[in-house]
Scaffold this motif. Structure first.
Motif, PDB file in Angstrom:
ATOM      1  N   ALA A 129      10.009  -3.684  -7.192  1.00  0.00           N
ATOM      2  CA  ALA A 129       9.086  -4.051  -6.111  1.00  0.00           C
ATOM      3  C   ALA A 129       9.817  -4.915  -5.099  1.00  0.00           C
ATOM      4  CB  ALA A 129       7.875  -4.793  -6.674  1.00  0.00           C
ATOM      5  N   GLY A 130       9.123  -5.286  -4.036  1.00  0.00           N
ATOM      6  CA  GLY A 130       9.730  -6.129  -3.018  1.00  0.00           C
ATOM      7  C   GLY A 130       8.671  -6.968  -2.326  1.00  0.00           C
ATOM      8  N   ILE A 131       9.106  -8.081  -1.774  1.00  0.00           N
ATOM      9  CA  ILE A 131       8.239  -8.942  -0.972  1.00  0.00           C
ATOM     10  C   ILE A 131       8.997  -9.291   0.298  1.00  0.00           C
ATOM     11  CG2 ILE A 131       7.001 -11.139  -0.813  1.00  0.00           C
ATOM     12  CD1 ILE A 131       6.842 -11.168  -3.867  1.00  0.00           C
ATOM     13  N   SER A 132       8.346  -9.105   1.449  1.00  0.00           N
ATOM     14  CA  SER A 132       8.973  -9.468   2.712  1.00  0.00           C
ATOM     15  C   SER A 132       7.900  -9.550   3.784  1.00  0.00           C
ATOM     16  CB  SER A 132      10.042  -8.441   3.109  1.00  0.00           C
ATOM     17  OG  SER A 132      10.845  -8.943   4.152  1.00  0.00           O
ATOM     18  N   GLY A 133       8.311  -9.843   5.025  1.00  0.00           N
ATOM     19  CA  GLY A 133       7.368  -9.899   6.126  1.00  0.00           C
ATOM     20  C   GLY A 133       6.810  -8.512   6.435  1.00  0.00           C
ATOM     21  N   TRP A 134       5.572  -8.465   6.877  1.00  0.00           N
ATOM     22  CA  TRP A 134       4.914  -7.199   7.186  1.00  0.00           C
ATOM     23  C   TRP A 134       5.718  -6.372   8.186  1.00  0.00           C
ATOM     24  CZ3 TRP A 134       1.067  -4.133   5.510  1.00  0.00           C
ATOM     25  CH2 TRP A 134       0.613  -3.127   6.366  1.00  0.00           C
ATOM     26  N   SER A 135       6.230  -7.011   9.235  1.00  0.00           N
ATOM     27  CA  SER A 135       6.937  -6.264  10.288  1.00  0.00           C
ATOM     28  C   SER A 135       8.211  -5.600   9.769  1.00  0.00           C
ATOM     29  CB  SER A 135       7.283  -7.191  11.459  1.00  0.00           C
ATOM     30  OG  SER A 135       8.207  -8.183  11.064  1.00  0.00           O
ATOM     31  N   GLU A 136       8.823  -6.181   8.733  1.00  0.00           N
ATOM     32  CA  GLU A 136      10.065  -5.623   8.209  1.00  0.00           C
ATOM     33  C   GLU A 136       9.841  -4.306   7.468  1.00  0.00           C
ATOM     34  OE1 GLU A 136      12.901  -8.313   6.401  1.00  0.00           O
ATOM     35  OE2 GLU A 136      11.790 -10.023   7.186  1.00  0.00           O
ATOM     36  N   PHE A 137       8.612  -4.078   7.004  1.00  0.00           N
ATOM     37  CA  PHE A 137       8.330  -2.860   6.237  1.00  0.00           C
ATOM     38  C   PHE A 137       7.249  -1.978   6.847  1.00  0.00           C
ATOM     39  CE2 PHE A 137      10.351  -5.347   2.801  1.00  0.00           C
ATOM     40  CZ  PHE A 137      11.273  -4.400   2.385  1.00  0.00           C
ATOM     41  N   SER A 138       6.698  -2.377   7.984  1.00  0.00           N
ATOM     42  CA  SER A 138       5.576  -1.618   8.552  1.00  0.00           C
ATOM     43  C   SER A 138       5.947  -0.169   8.840  1.00  0.00           C
ATOM     44  CB  SER A 138       5.069  -2.302   9.829  1.00  0.00           C
ATOM     45  OG  SER A 138       6.097  -2.399  10.797  1.00  0.00           O
ATOM     46  N   GLU A 139       7.156   0.074   9.357  1.00  0.00           N
ATOM     47  CA  GLU A 139       7.561   1.451   9.661  1.00  0.00           C
ATOM     48  C   GLU A 139       7.737   2.263   8.381  1.00  0.00           C
ATOM     49  OE1 GLU A 139       7.629   2.896  12.626  1.00  0.00           O
ATOM     50  OE2 GLU A 139       6.842   0.978  13.354  1.00  0.00           O
ATOM     51  N   GLN A 140       8.298   1.637   7.341  1.00  0.00           N
ATOM     52  CA  GLN A 140       8.489   2.324   6.063  1.00  0.00           C
ATOM     53  C   GLN A 140       7.137   2.617   5.406  1.00  0.00           C
ATOM     54  OE1 GLN A 140      11.342   3.374   5.440  1.00  0.00           O
ATOM     55  NE2 GLN A 140      12.725   2.058   6.583  1.00  0.00           N
ATOM     56  N   ILE A 141       6.185   1.706   5.588  1.00  0.00           N
ATOM     57  CA  ILE A 141       4.835   1.921   5.049  1.00  0.00           C
ATOM     58  C   ILE A 141       4.166   3.087   5.764  1.00  0.00           C
ATOM     59  CG2 ILE A 141       2.523   0.900   4.836  1.00  0.00           C
ATOM     60  CD1 ILE A 141       3.981  -1.858   4.580  1.00  0.00           C
ATOM     61  N   LYS A 142       4.257   3.093   7.090  1.00  0.00           N
ATOM     62  CA  LYS A 142       3.658   4.178   7.877  1.00  0.00           C
ATOM     63  C   LYS A 142       4.273   5.529   7.527  1.00  0.00           C
ATOM     64  CE  LYS A 142       2.650   1.251  11.887  1.00  0.00           C
ATOM     65  NZ  LYS A 142       3.054   0.940  13.287  1.00  0.00           N
ATOM     66  N   ALA A 143       5.581   5.516   7.274  1.00  0.00           N
ATOM     67  CA  ALA A 143       6.289   6.766   6.972  1.00  0.00           C
ATOM     68  C   ALA A 143       6.068   7.222   5.531  1.00  0.00           C
ATOM     69  CB  ALA A 143       7.779   6.591   7.236  1.00  0.00           C
ATOM     70  N   GLY A 144       5.448   6.395   4.710  1.00  0.00           N
ATOM     71  CA  GLY A 144       5.182   6.771   3.331  1.00  0.00           C
ATOM     72  C   GLY A 144       6.368   6.614   2.401  1.00  0.00           C
ATOM     73  N   ARG A 145       7.398   5.904   2.832  1.00  0.00           N
ATOM     74  CA  ARG A 145       8.575   5.718   1.984  1.00  0.00           C
ATOM     75  C   ARG A 145       8.388   4.587   0.976  1.00  0.00           C
ATOM     76  NH1 ARG A 145      11.228   7.712   6.781  1.00  0.00           N
ATOM     77  NH2 ARG A 145      11.156   5.693   7.803  1.00  0.00           N
ATOM     78  N   VAL A 146       7.479   3.663   1.306  1.00  0.00           N
ATOM     79  CA  VAL A 146       7.108   2.617   0.352  1.00  0.00           C
ATOM     80  C   VAL A 146       5.588   2.508   0.331  1.00  0.00           C
ATOM     81  CG1 VAL A 146       9.233   1.285   0.694  1.00  0.00           C
ATOM     82  CG2 VAL A 146       7.209   0.754   2.060  1.00  0.00           C
ATOM     83  N   ARG A 147       5.048   1.900  -0.729  1.00  0.00           N
ATOM     84  CA  ARG A 147       3.604   1.739  -0.868  1.00  0.00           C
ATOM     85  C   ARG A 147       3.269   0.250  -0.783  1.00  0.00           C
ATOM     86  NH1 ARG A 147       3.048   3.563  -5.787  1.00  0.00           N
ATOM     87  NH2 ARG A 147       3.104   5.700  -5.027  1.00  0.00           N
ATOM     88  N   ALA A 148       2.407  -0.110   0.148  1.00  0.00           N
ATOM     89  CA  ALA A 148       1.970  -1.497   0.285  1.00  0.00           C
ATOM     90  C   ALA A 148       0.851  -1.773  -0.709  1.00  0.00           C
ATOM     91  CB  ALA A 148       1.500  -1.761   1.709  1.00  0.00           C
ATOM     92  N   LEU A 149       1.051  -2.777  -1.568  1.00  0.00           N
ATOM     93  CA  LEU A 149       0.054  -3.106  -2.585  1.00  0.00           C
ATOM     94  C   LEU A 149      -0.874  -4.231  -2.146  1.00  0.00           C
ATOM     95  CD1 LEU A 149       2.177  -2.972  -5.872  1.00  0.00           C
ATOM     96  CD2 LEU A 149       1.017  -1.114  -4.660  1.00  0.00           C
ATOM     97  N   ALA A 150      -0.317  -5.218  -1.433  1.00  0.00           N
ATOM     98  CA  ALA A 150      -1.134  -6.359  -0.998  1.00  0.00           C
ATOM     99  C   ALA A 150      -0.377  -7.156   0.055  1.00  0.00           C
ATOM    100  CB  ALA A 150      -1.486  -7.255  -2.186  1.00  0.00           C
ATOM    101  N   THR A 151      -1.119  -7.858   0.892  1.00  0.00           N
ATOM    102  CA  THR A 151      -0.519  -8.766   1.869  1.00  0.00           C
ATOM    103  C   THR A 151      -0.832 -10.204   1.473  1.00  0.00           C
ATOM    104  OG1 THR A 151      -2.474  -8.497   3.293  1.00  0.00           O
ATOM    105  CG2 THR A 151      -0.552  -7.116   3.768  1.00  0.00           C
ATOM    106  N   THR A 152      -0.130 -11.160   2.089  1.00  0.00           N
ATOM    107  CA  THR A 152      -0.183 -12.544   1.604  1.00  0.00           C
ATOM    108  C   THR A 152      -0.941 -13.496   2.519  1.00  0.00           C
ATOM    109  OG1 THR A 152       1.873 -13.241   2.698  1.00  0.00           O
ATOM    110  CG2 THR A 152       2.088 -12.154   0.548  1.00  0.00           C
ATOM    111  N   GLY A 153      -1.563 -12.963   3.565  1.00  0.00           N
ATOM    112  CA  GLY A 153      -2.303 -13.822   4.482  1.00  0.00           C
ATOM    113  C   GLY A 153      -3.748 -14.024   4.066  1.00  0.00           C
ATOM    114  N   GLU A 154      -4.507 -14.707   4.930  1.00  0.00           N
ATOM    115  CA  GLU A 154      -5.931 -14.942   4.669  1.00  0.00           C
ATOM    116  C   GLU A 154      -6.743 -13.669   4.863  1.00  0.00           C
ATOM    117  OE1 GLU A 154      -7.782 -17.267   3.571  1.00  0.00           O
ATOM    118  OE2 GLU A 154      -6.685 -19.155   3.686  1.00  0.00           O
TER     119      GLU A 154
END
Length: 319
Positions: free
Chosen positions: A202-227
């Protein structure tokens, strides 16, 4: 509007247009030091500043240098020594460097720079490779609760925001932060490559660093860390039953030895950039929160952030 167009046309006819542009320009050139590898959040902020500044003709040209390692603490001494007294130099830094300096007990910290402006704040995202058997944050939580050392998690440098988020998650799951199998990388680019390559679970990083990979379906976003949610389809850790809220702030810093007027010139530049329409578009496009702060208020924030970060790291056994 008609009067303005007439004025511009007349200026052009008289050959004054370049001078009008130059009057708006704050710096002919600016050196931007990124204490991390290309492709990460700090690099992204530096390039975004360049984009907004050049679009608004506030800076003529930029020179970039990337020196990654240990949450910015490898590059920091280089910036301090080589750019001392230079009024045309900026370094990107943020909460990751605060934690890394405390964890690594470095002799120099952000306190050795000249604070210019806090620019952005960003929630993180917990992701897994697209082919991972972990389908949701609940399944990852169960895996971490059962055996934290068997779940490798990539992120930025040791003691940085990503590491702290993982430690807090483990605490909320009834485990110890020291049990984390955290794999530190010198920047978002290398961490991303490790996750895409299946080298970690797994990985943890800023949303902007993975947003393109998430949109492209190369990674799966499980949860975000904000309010609140950044994406309607991705829950926050807090609403998923893991009571963790953490964000990552980023800003720019001047070199030691510059004078108060030189510091103010850099503050004025960042204030002008912050006011541009181009900057507002960048914030929206990248999912960054506007966290602009300068002057004594920024100085006070930095002191408070360092104190609070030190307290968290001690609780997690990381400092």
């Amino acid at each position: 509007m008609t009067h303005r167009r007439t004025l511009i046309a007349a200026a052009a006819a008289l050959g004054l247009a370049p001078r009008l542009a130059a009057a708006q320009q704050r710096f002919a050139s600016l050196y931007m030091f990124i204490p991390a590898g290309p492709g990460g959040g700090w690099d992204g902020l530096g390039r975004a500043i360049e984009q907004a500044a050049r679009q608004a003709s506030l800076v003529g040209s930029f020179q970039f240098e990337n020196v990654g390692g240990a949450g910015g603490t490898v590059g920091l001494p280089r910036f301090l020594s080589q750019r001392r007294g230079r009024p045309d130099a900026l370094m990107v830094g943020g909460s990751v460097m605060v934690g890394a300096a405390l964890t690594n007990r470095t002799p120099v910290t952000l306190q050795n720079t000249v604070a210019i402006a806090r620019m952005t704040e960003e929630a993180g995202v917990v992701i897994v490779p697209a082919n991972s058997p972990l389908q949701n944050i609940g399944q990852l939580a169960e895996a971490l609760r059962a055996n934290p050392r068997a779940v490798s998690v990539a992120g930025g440098s040791a003691g940085g925001t990503d590491h702290i988020i993982l430690g807090l998650m483990l605490q909320r799951l009834g485990r110890q932060a020291r049990e984390a199998s955290f794999v530190a990388f010198p920047g978002g680019g290398p961490a991303q490559a490790a996750i895409l390559g299946g080298q970690v679970n797994a990985g943890i990083s800023g949303w902007s660093e993975f947003s393109e990979q998430i949109k492209a379906g190369r990674v799966r976003a499980l949860a975000t860390t904000g309010e609140t949610r950044l994406d309607p389809a991705v829950p926050t850790l807090k609403e998923s039953g893991i009571d963790v809220v953490a964000t990552n702030w980023r800003g720019v810093f001047g070199a030691p030895g510059i004078t108060p007027p030189q510091r103010q010139a850099l503050v004025d530049l960042m204030t002008a950039i912050h006011a541009t329409e181009g900057w507002r578009r960048i914030l929206a496009d990248r999912g960054w929160e506007d966290a602009f702060l300068t002057g004594p208020a920024f100085d006070q924030f930095l002191e408070r952030d360092r104190s609070e970060t030190e307290g968290v790291l001690k609780d997690l056994g990381l400092a």
